[in-house]
Design a protein around this motif. Structure first.
Motif, PDB file in Angstrom:
ATOM      1  N   HIS A  49       0.835  -1.205   0.000  1.00 20.50           N
ATOM      2  CA  HIS A  49       0.000   0.000   0.000  1.00 20.50           C
ATOM      3  C   HIS A  49       0.868   1.253   0.000  1.00 20.50           C
ATOM      4  O   HIS A  49       1.951   1.273   0.590  1.00 20.50           O
ATOM      5  N   ARG A  50       0.384   2.303  -0.687  1.00 19.56           N
ATOM      6  CA  ARG A  50       1.078   3.592  -0.684  1.00 19.56           C
ATOM      7  C   ARG A  50       0.112   4.660  -0.143  1.00 19.56           C
ATOM      8  O   ARG A  50       0.475   5.424   0.744  1.00 19.56           O
ATOM      9  N   ARG A  51      -1.075   4.689  -0.675  1.00 20.93           N
ATOM     10  CA  ARG A  51      -2.053   5.689  -0.223  1.00 20.93           C
ATOM     11  C   ARG A  51      -2.752   5.152   1.031  1.00 20.93           C
ATOM     12  O   ARG A  51      -3.837   4.578   0.966  1.00 20.93           O
ATOM     13  N   ILE A  52      -2.111   5.362   2.176  1.00 18.67           N
ATOM     14  CA  ILE A  52      -2.626   4.858   3.457  1.00 18.67           C
ATOM     15  C   ILE A  52      -3.278   6.028   4.200  1.00 18.67           C
ATOM     16  O   ILE A  52      -2.607   7.009   4.533  1.00 18.67           O
ATOM     17  N   GLY A  53      -4.578   5.942   4.423  1.00 16.28           N
ATOM     18  CA  GLY A  53      -5.306   7.045   5.042  1.00 16.28           C
ATOM     19  C   GLY A  53      -5.214   7.042   6.567  1.00 16.28           C
ATOM     20  O   GLY A  53      -4.909   6.013   7.184  1.00 16.28           O
ATOM     21  N   TRP A  54      -5.496   8.189   7.175  1.00 24.18           N
ATOM     22  CA  TRP A  54      -5.495   8.351   8.634  1.00 24.18           C
ATOM     23  C   TRP A  54      -6.788   9.028   9.075  1.00 24.18           C
ATOM     24  O   TRP A  54      -7.162  10.070   8.532  1.00 24.18           O
ATOM     25  N   ILE A  55      -7.504   8.398  10.013  1.00 25.75           N
ATOM     26  CA  ILE A  55      -8.657   9.055  10.632  1.00 25.75           C
ATOM     27  C   ILE A  55      -8.333   9.245  12.105  1.00 25.75           C
ATOM     28  O   ILE A  55      -8.179   8.263  12.848  1.00 25.75           O
ATOM     29  N   GLY A  56      -8.163  10.513  12.499  1.00 25.38           N
ATOM     30  CA  GLY A  56      -7.724  10.788  13.871  1.00 25.38           C
ATOM     31  C   GLY A  56      -8.535  11.903  14.501  1.00 25.38           C
ATOM     32  O   GLY A  56      -9.582  12.302  13.994  1.00 25.38           O
ATOM     33  N   TRP A  57      -8.031  12.358  15.649  1.00 22.64           N
ATOM     34  CA  TRP A  57      -8.735  13.375  16.424  1.00 22.64           C
ATOM     35  C   TRP A  57      -8.235  14.772  16.041  1.00 22.64           C
ATOM     36  O   TRP A  57      -7.141  14.906  15.490  1.00 22.64           O
ATOM     37  N   PRO A  58      -8.994  15.805  16.370  1.00 22.82           N
ATOM     38  CA  PRO A  58      -8.565  17.168  16.058  1.00 22.82           C
ATOM     39  C   PRO A  58      -7.172  17.463  16.614  1.00 22.82           C
ATOM     40  O   PRO A  58      -6.830  17.020  17.722  1.00 22.82           O
ATOM     41  N   ALA A  59      -6.371  18.192  15.851  1.00 24.10           N
ATOM     42  CA  ALA A  59      -5.015  18.544  16.275  1.00 24.10           C
ATOM     43  C   ALA A  59      -5.048  19.284  17.602  1.00 24.10           C
ATOM     44  O   ALA A  59      -5.992  20.007  17.900  1.00 24.10           O
ATOM     45  N   GLY A  60      -4.014  19.088  18.409  1.00 27.78           N
ATOM     46  CA  GLY A  60      -3.895  19.840  19.647  1.00 27.78           C
ATOM     47  C   GLY A  60      -3.849  18.979  20.893  1.00 27.78           C
ATOM     48  O   GLY A  60      -3.383  19.428  21.934  1.00 27.78           O
ATOM     49  N   SER A  61      -4.320  17.724  20.806  1.00 26.02           N
ATOM     50  CA  SER A  61      -4.229  16.855  21.987  1.00 26.02           C
ATOM     51  C   SER A  61      -2.910  16.096  21.940  1.00 26.02           C
ATOM     52  O   SER A  61      -2.465  15.666  20.870  1.00 26.02           O
ATOM     53  N   GLY A  62      -2.281  15.953  23.088  1.00 30.50           N
ATOM     54  CA  GLY A  62      -0.997  15.250  23.145  1.00 30.50           C
ATOM     55  C   GLY A  62      -1.096  13.853  22.562  1.00 30.50           C
ATOM     56  O   GLY A  62      -0.326  13.472  21.673  1.00 30.50           O
ATOM     57  N   VAL A  63      -2.060  13.080  23.033  1.00 33.74           N
ATOM     58  CA  VAL A  63      -2.183  11.683  22.598  1.00 33.74           C
ATOM     59  C   VAL A  63      -2.520  11.593  21.114  1.00 33.74           C
ATOM     60  O   VAL A  63      -1.930  10.813  20.368  1.00 33.74           O
ATOM     61  N   GLY A  64      -3.479  12.405  20.679  1.00 28.61           N
ATOM     62  CA  GLY A  64      -3.923  12.356  19.284  1.00 28.61           C
ATOM     63  C   GLY A  64      -2.815  12.745  18.314  1.00 28.61           C
ATOM     64  O   GLY A  64      -2.616  12.096  17.286  1.00 28.61           O
ATOM     65  N   ASP A  65      -2.071  13.815  18.654  1.00 20.02           N
ATOM     66  CA  ASP A  65      -0.985  14.271  17.769  1.00 20.02           C
ATOM     67  C   ASP A  65       0.123  13.228  17.710  1.00 20.02           C
ATOM     68  O   ASP A  65       0.737  13.019  16.656  1.00 20.02           O
ATOM     69  N   ASP A  66       0.370  12.581  18.845  1.00 17.58           N
ATOM     70  CA  ASP A  66       1.420  11.560  18.904  1.00 17.58           C
ATOM     71  C   ASP A  66       1.060  10.379  17.996  1.00 17.58           C
ATOM     72  O   ASP A  66       1.890   9.906  17.210  1.00 17.58           O
ATOM     73  N   ARG A  67      -0.178   9.926  18.078  1.00 16.21           N
ATOM     74  CA  ARG A  67      -0.584   8.788  17.244  1.00 16.21           C
ATOM     75  C   ARG A  67      -0.516   9.158  15.756  1.00 16.21           C
ATOM     76  O   ARG A  67      -0.082   8.368  14.933  1.00 16.21           O
ATOM     77  N   ARG A  68      -0.960  10.361  15.422  1.00 15.45           N
ATOM     78  CA  ARG A  68      -0.901  10.799  14.031  1.00 15.45           C
ATOM     79  C   ARG A  68       0.549  10.874  13.540  1.00 15.45           C
ATOM     80  O   ARG A  68       0.851  10.522  12.393  1.00 15.45           O
ATOM     81  N   ALA A  69       1.454  11.319  14.405  1.00 12.41           N
ATOM     82  CA  ALA A  69       2.842  11.553  14.006  1.00 12.41           C
ATOM     83  C   ALA A  69       3.512  10.287  13.464  1.00 12.41           C
ATOM     84  O   ALA A  69       4.299  10.353  12.507  1.00 12.41           O
ATOM     85  N   GLY A  70       3.206   9.140  14.056  1.00 15.55           N
ATOM     86  CA  GLY A  70       3.833   7.892  13.608  1.00 15.55           C
ATOM     87  C   GLY A  70       3.419   7.542  12.189  1.00 15.55           C
ATOM     88  O   GLY A  70       4.241   7.095  11.369  1.00 15.55           O
ATOM     89  N   TRP A  71       2.132   7.749  11.875  1.00 13.30           N
ATOM     90  CA  TRP A  71       1.635   7.521  10.518  1.00 13.30           C
ATOM     91  C   TRP A  71       2.304   8.499   9.545  1.00 13.30           C
ATOM     92  O   TRP A  71       2.831   8.114   8.504  1.00 13.30           O
ATOM     93  N   HIS A  72       2.298   9.789   9.936  1.00  8.55           N
ATOM     94  CA  HIS A  72       2.759  10.858   9.068  1.00  8.55           C
ATOM     95  C   HIS A  72       4.233  10.685   8.700  1.00  8.55           C
ATOM     96  O   HIS A  72       4.605  10.710   7.526  1.00  8.55           O
ATOM     97  N   ARG A  73       5.068  10.458   9.699  1.00  9.19           N
ATOM     98  CA  ARG A  73       6.511  10.405   9.435  1.00  9.19           C
ATOM     99  C   ARG A  73       6.893   9.141   8.672  1.00  9.19           C
ATOM    100  O   ARG A  73       7.824   9.143   7.884  1.00  9.19           O
ATOM    101  N   THR A  74       6.116   8.039   8.888  1.00 11.20           N
ATOM    102  CA  THR A  74       6.446   6.796   8.192  1.00 11.20           C
ATOM    103  C   THR A  74       6.059   6.891   6.716  1.00 11.20           C
ATOM    104  O   THR A  74       6.790   6.400   5.845  1.00 11.20           O
ATOM    105  N   LEU A  75       4.913   7.514   6.445  1.00  7.74           N
ATOM    106  CA  LEU A  75       4.530   7.724   5.035  1.00  7.74           C
ATOM    107  C   LEU A  75       5.560   8.608   4.323  1.00  7.74           C
ATOM    108  O   LEU A  75       6.027   8.301   3.229  1.00  7.74           O
ATOM    109  N   ARG A  76       5.905   9.715   4.952  1.00 11.95           N
ATOM    110  CA  ARG A  76       6.900  10.657   4.409  1.00 11.95           C
ATOM    111  C   ARG A  76       8.222   9.942   4.115  1.00 11.95           C
ATOM    112  O   ARG A  76       8.821  10.138   3.052  1.00 11.95           O
TER     113      ARG A  76
END
Lengths: 330, 330
Positions: free
Chosen positions: A184-211
């Motif tokens: 897979h290349r186009r891997i989507g992310w459904i997460g919580w609104p930006a600004g929460s410590g936990v939510g941003d942390d979980r998103r970050a792992g997806w974001h940096r790995t795709l990049r």
């Protein structure tokens, strides 16, 4: 009931002074090993249990810690903190501490509850859950010298206090890597609104790995409140794109459950990965990132008891690794 | 911290004696309404909180109750007592009581824990869960005059003590009636081994409703330990019968989840109904019998506080009605 067994009874039985028995109970390291063993044997033989009030007067300890219990939510994500609570109660008990519960609907009410509990029950300390940026609770406790440990990082300053957490970003990075490895290349992310410590942390792992894999994450993510219906709606929205994602990772099992329903009804089934490895994930075969909750609870008890034993000791925070639990959906 | 507000401070502010403040706190019914209001206003204005130790010396109350927390099991059935615990903590708090947790792996260890807790923390009373025939815990507490209420009936003698329970038989009777109304006659039962109060009660509703409809239940039931795999195995076994059941009712959602998997893979899908309306049931669309757990917890707190307020008052037990929650599977 049988006659009450006191320190004096133990002392007579072990043929030592009452002070020695007291030392064994409160400062065992200053008692000779042979004596300590004899007193311990007398304590067991007689079924001696220190009266808490008396022990507290001697040691200044109540052997009571407090933790918040969350309101029941959808029963999916709420199960995470329930599992943490089970682990906390068990390991605290093994360490000689009982756990008291309280409820609080926001940080200010929680602080008012600390004040009430500290005035009413002489607690030894608190285990806090659900840390976030600018958490007023930890500042309040620290200013009063109340021992505490948090399950969750102090997001603004990792050195602010003693904490245990799970590396959420590592979990979503592993999920993303798993899907990349499957082509897979186009891997989507459904997460919580930006600004929460936990939510941003979980998103970050997806974001940096795709990049890192050379994929542009633009247009592949949606932000939403948590919930099954929300997950379904935002998955539908993502899948309606002309170049839709071919797999989805979600910040929670609730969102993933909704995403799975959307993915099953809008076209060919695509892989979906959730977060928290809840009982619902296990029941429906959802691949999910699991937190080591029992271990996290045990480490919280370790840190809190260490602080209570040696208030000035510098303690390292604990960042635990999550695990990607592979099932049918990815 | 600001200077401590004491009963003396409140008395000065309200221009009454310390004894009057004490009366307002501990025996408000003996204080004149106008005086009571003035003291209450002073308490609020000054932010007075009775020190627990001092209050306990005056009233003999610690305002602390204890309840067992179960080991984490499959996360399906365990969620039932978690929901009860949430409700209990919330309603106890609203009534001015805090909740302390303990663990215990069998009734004898639980009794040893009562002894320890009573010696150490001067608890006001206990809320017991998971009653069964010949429960030694209630006899131990009753013999010592320790206030308690059980969530679960004293199965051997319904007048033995104060209790709150849910009518499990009524729930399975409603499930059976629902399937009979849909035209089913051979309605199977997958339950627990005979001999447990709760298990026998749930089976009884199915059994008597089938009988009343003129259906012979012989050959339509299986006994097993709880679990998804067990439910699947025994459902397969029932469905392999030459005249198999056309619908299944299970003693738990775990069993029903397994039965559902068996029913989906061995032939045409047949209706399946579970018990406890867990989050997993909601997530997968399983029709299930739901217990009013929040209400049960609130009634336990009501009864326990009533016993604490008036130890000699006769209290009626509370039998709550469950609800059949209809979803996709039946």
């Amino acid at each position: 009931m049988a006659e009450k067994v006191t320190i004096a009874t133990v002392a007579r039985h072990a043929q030592v002074s009452r002070q020695t028995v007291s030392n064994v109970l409160n400062s065992p390291h200053i008692v000779r090993e042979e004596t300590r063993q004899r007193v311990q044997e007398a304590i067991v033989a007689l079924g001696y249990r220190a009266n808490q009030a008396a022990r507290q007067m001697r040691t200044g300890r109540s052997r009571l810690i407090a933790v918040r219990i969350e309101p029941t939510r959808d029963g999916i994500n709420g199960s995470v903190l329930d599992r943490f609570l089970h682990g906390l109660t068990e390991t605290a008990e093994a360490a000689g501490y009982r756990t008291m519960l309280y409820t609080a609907t926001d940080p200010q009410r929680e602080i008012a509850t600390y004040d009430d509990l500290l005035g009413s029950y002489d607690l030894d300390g608190f285990v806090l859950t659900g840390t976030d940026h600018g958490d007023p609770r930890t500042a309040w406790l620290a200013a009063r010298g109340v021992p505490f440990v948090t399950f969750g990082r102090p997001w603004d300053d990792l050195d602010a206090h003693c904490w245990v957490d799970v590396d959420g970003a590592a979990g979503t990075a592993a999920a993303t890597a798993h899907l990349l490895a499957a082509g897979h290349r186009r891997i989507g992310w459904i997460g919580w609104p930006a600004g929460s410590g936990v939510g941003d942390d979980r998103r970050a792992g997806w974001h940096r790995t795709l990049r890192a894999a050379g994929v542009d994450p633009a247009g592949l993510e949606r932000e939403t409140a948590d919930g099954i219906a929300e997950g379904e709606r935002h998955a539908r929205d993502l899948l309606a794109d002309p170049t839709p994602p071919t797999a989805l990772i979600c910040a929670s099992d609730s969102l993933a459950l909704g995403a799975l329903q959307a993915a099953r009804t809008t076209g060919p089934a695509i892989p979906v990965i959730g977060f928290d490895d809840t009982p619902v994930a296990a029941a429906i075969g959802l691949t999910s990132v699991g937190q080591p909750l029992g271990d996290a609870a045990a480490r919280c008890v370790d840190l809190l008891t260490a602080v209570l034993d040696e208030p000035r000791r510098a303690l390292s925070p604990v960042l635990l690794q999550p695990e990607l639990v592979l099932r049918h959906t990815a």
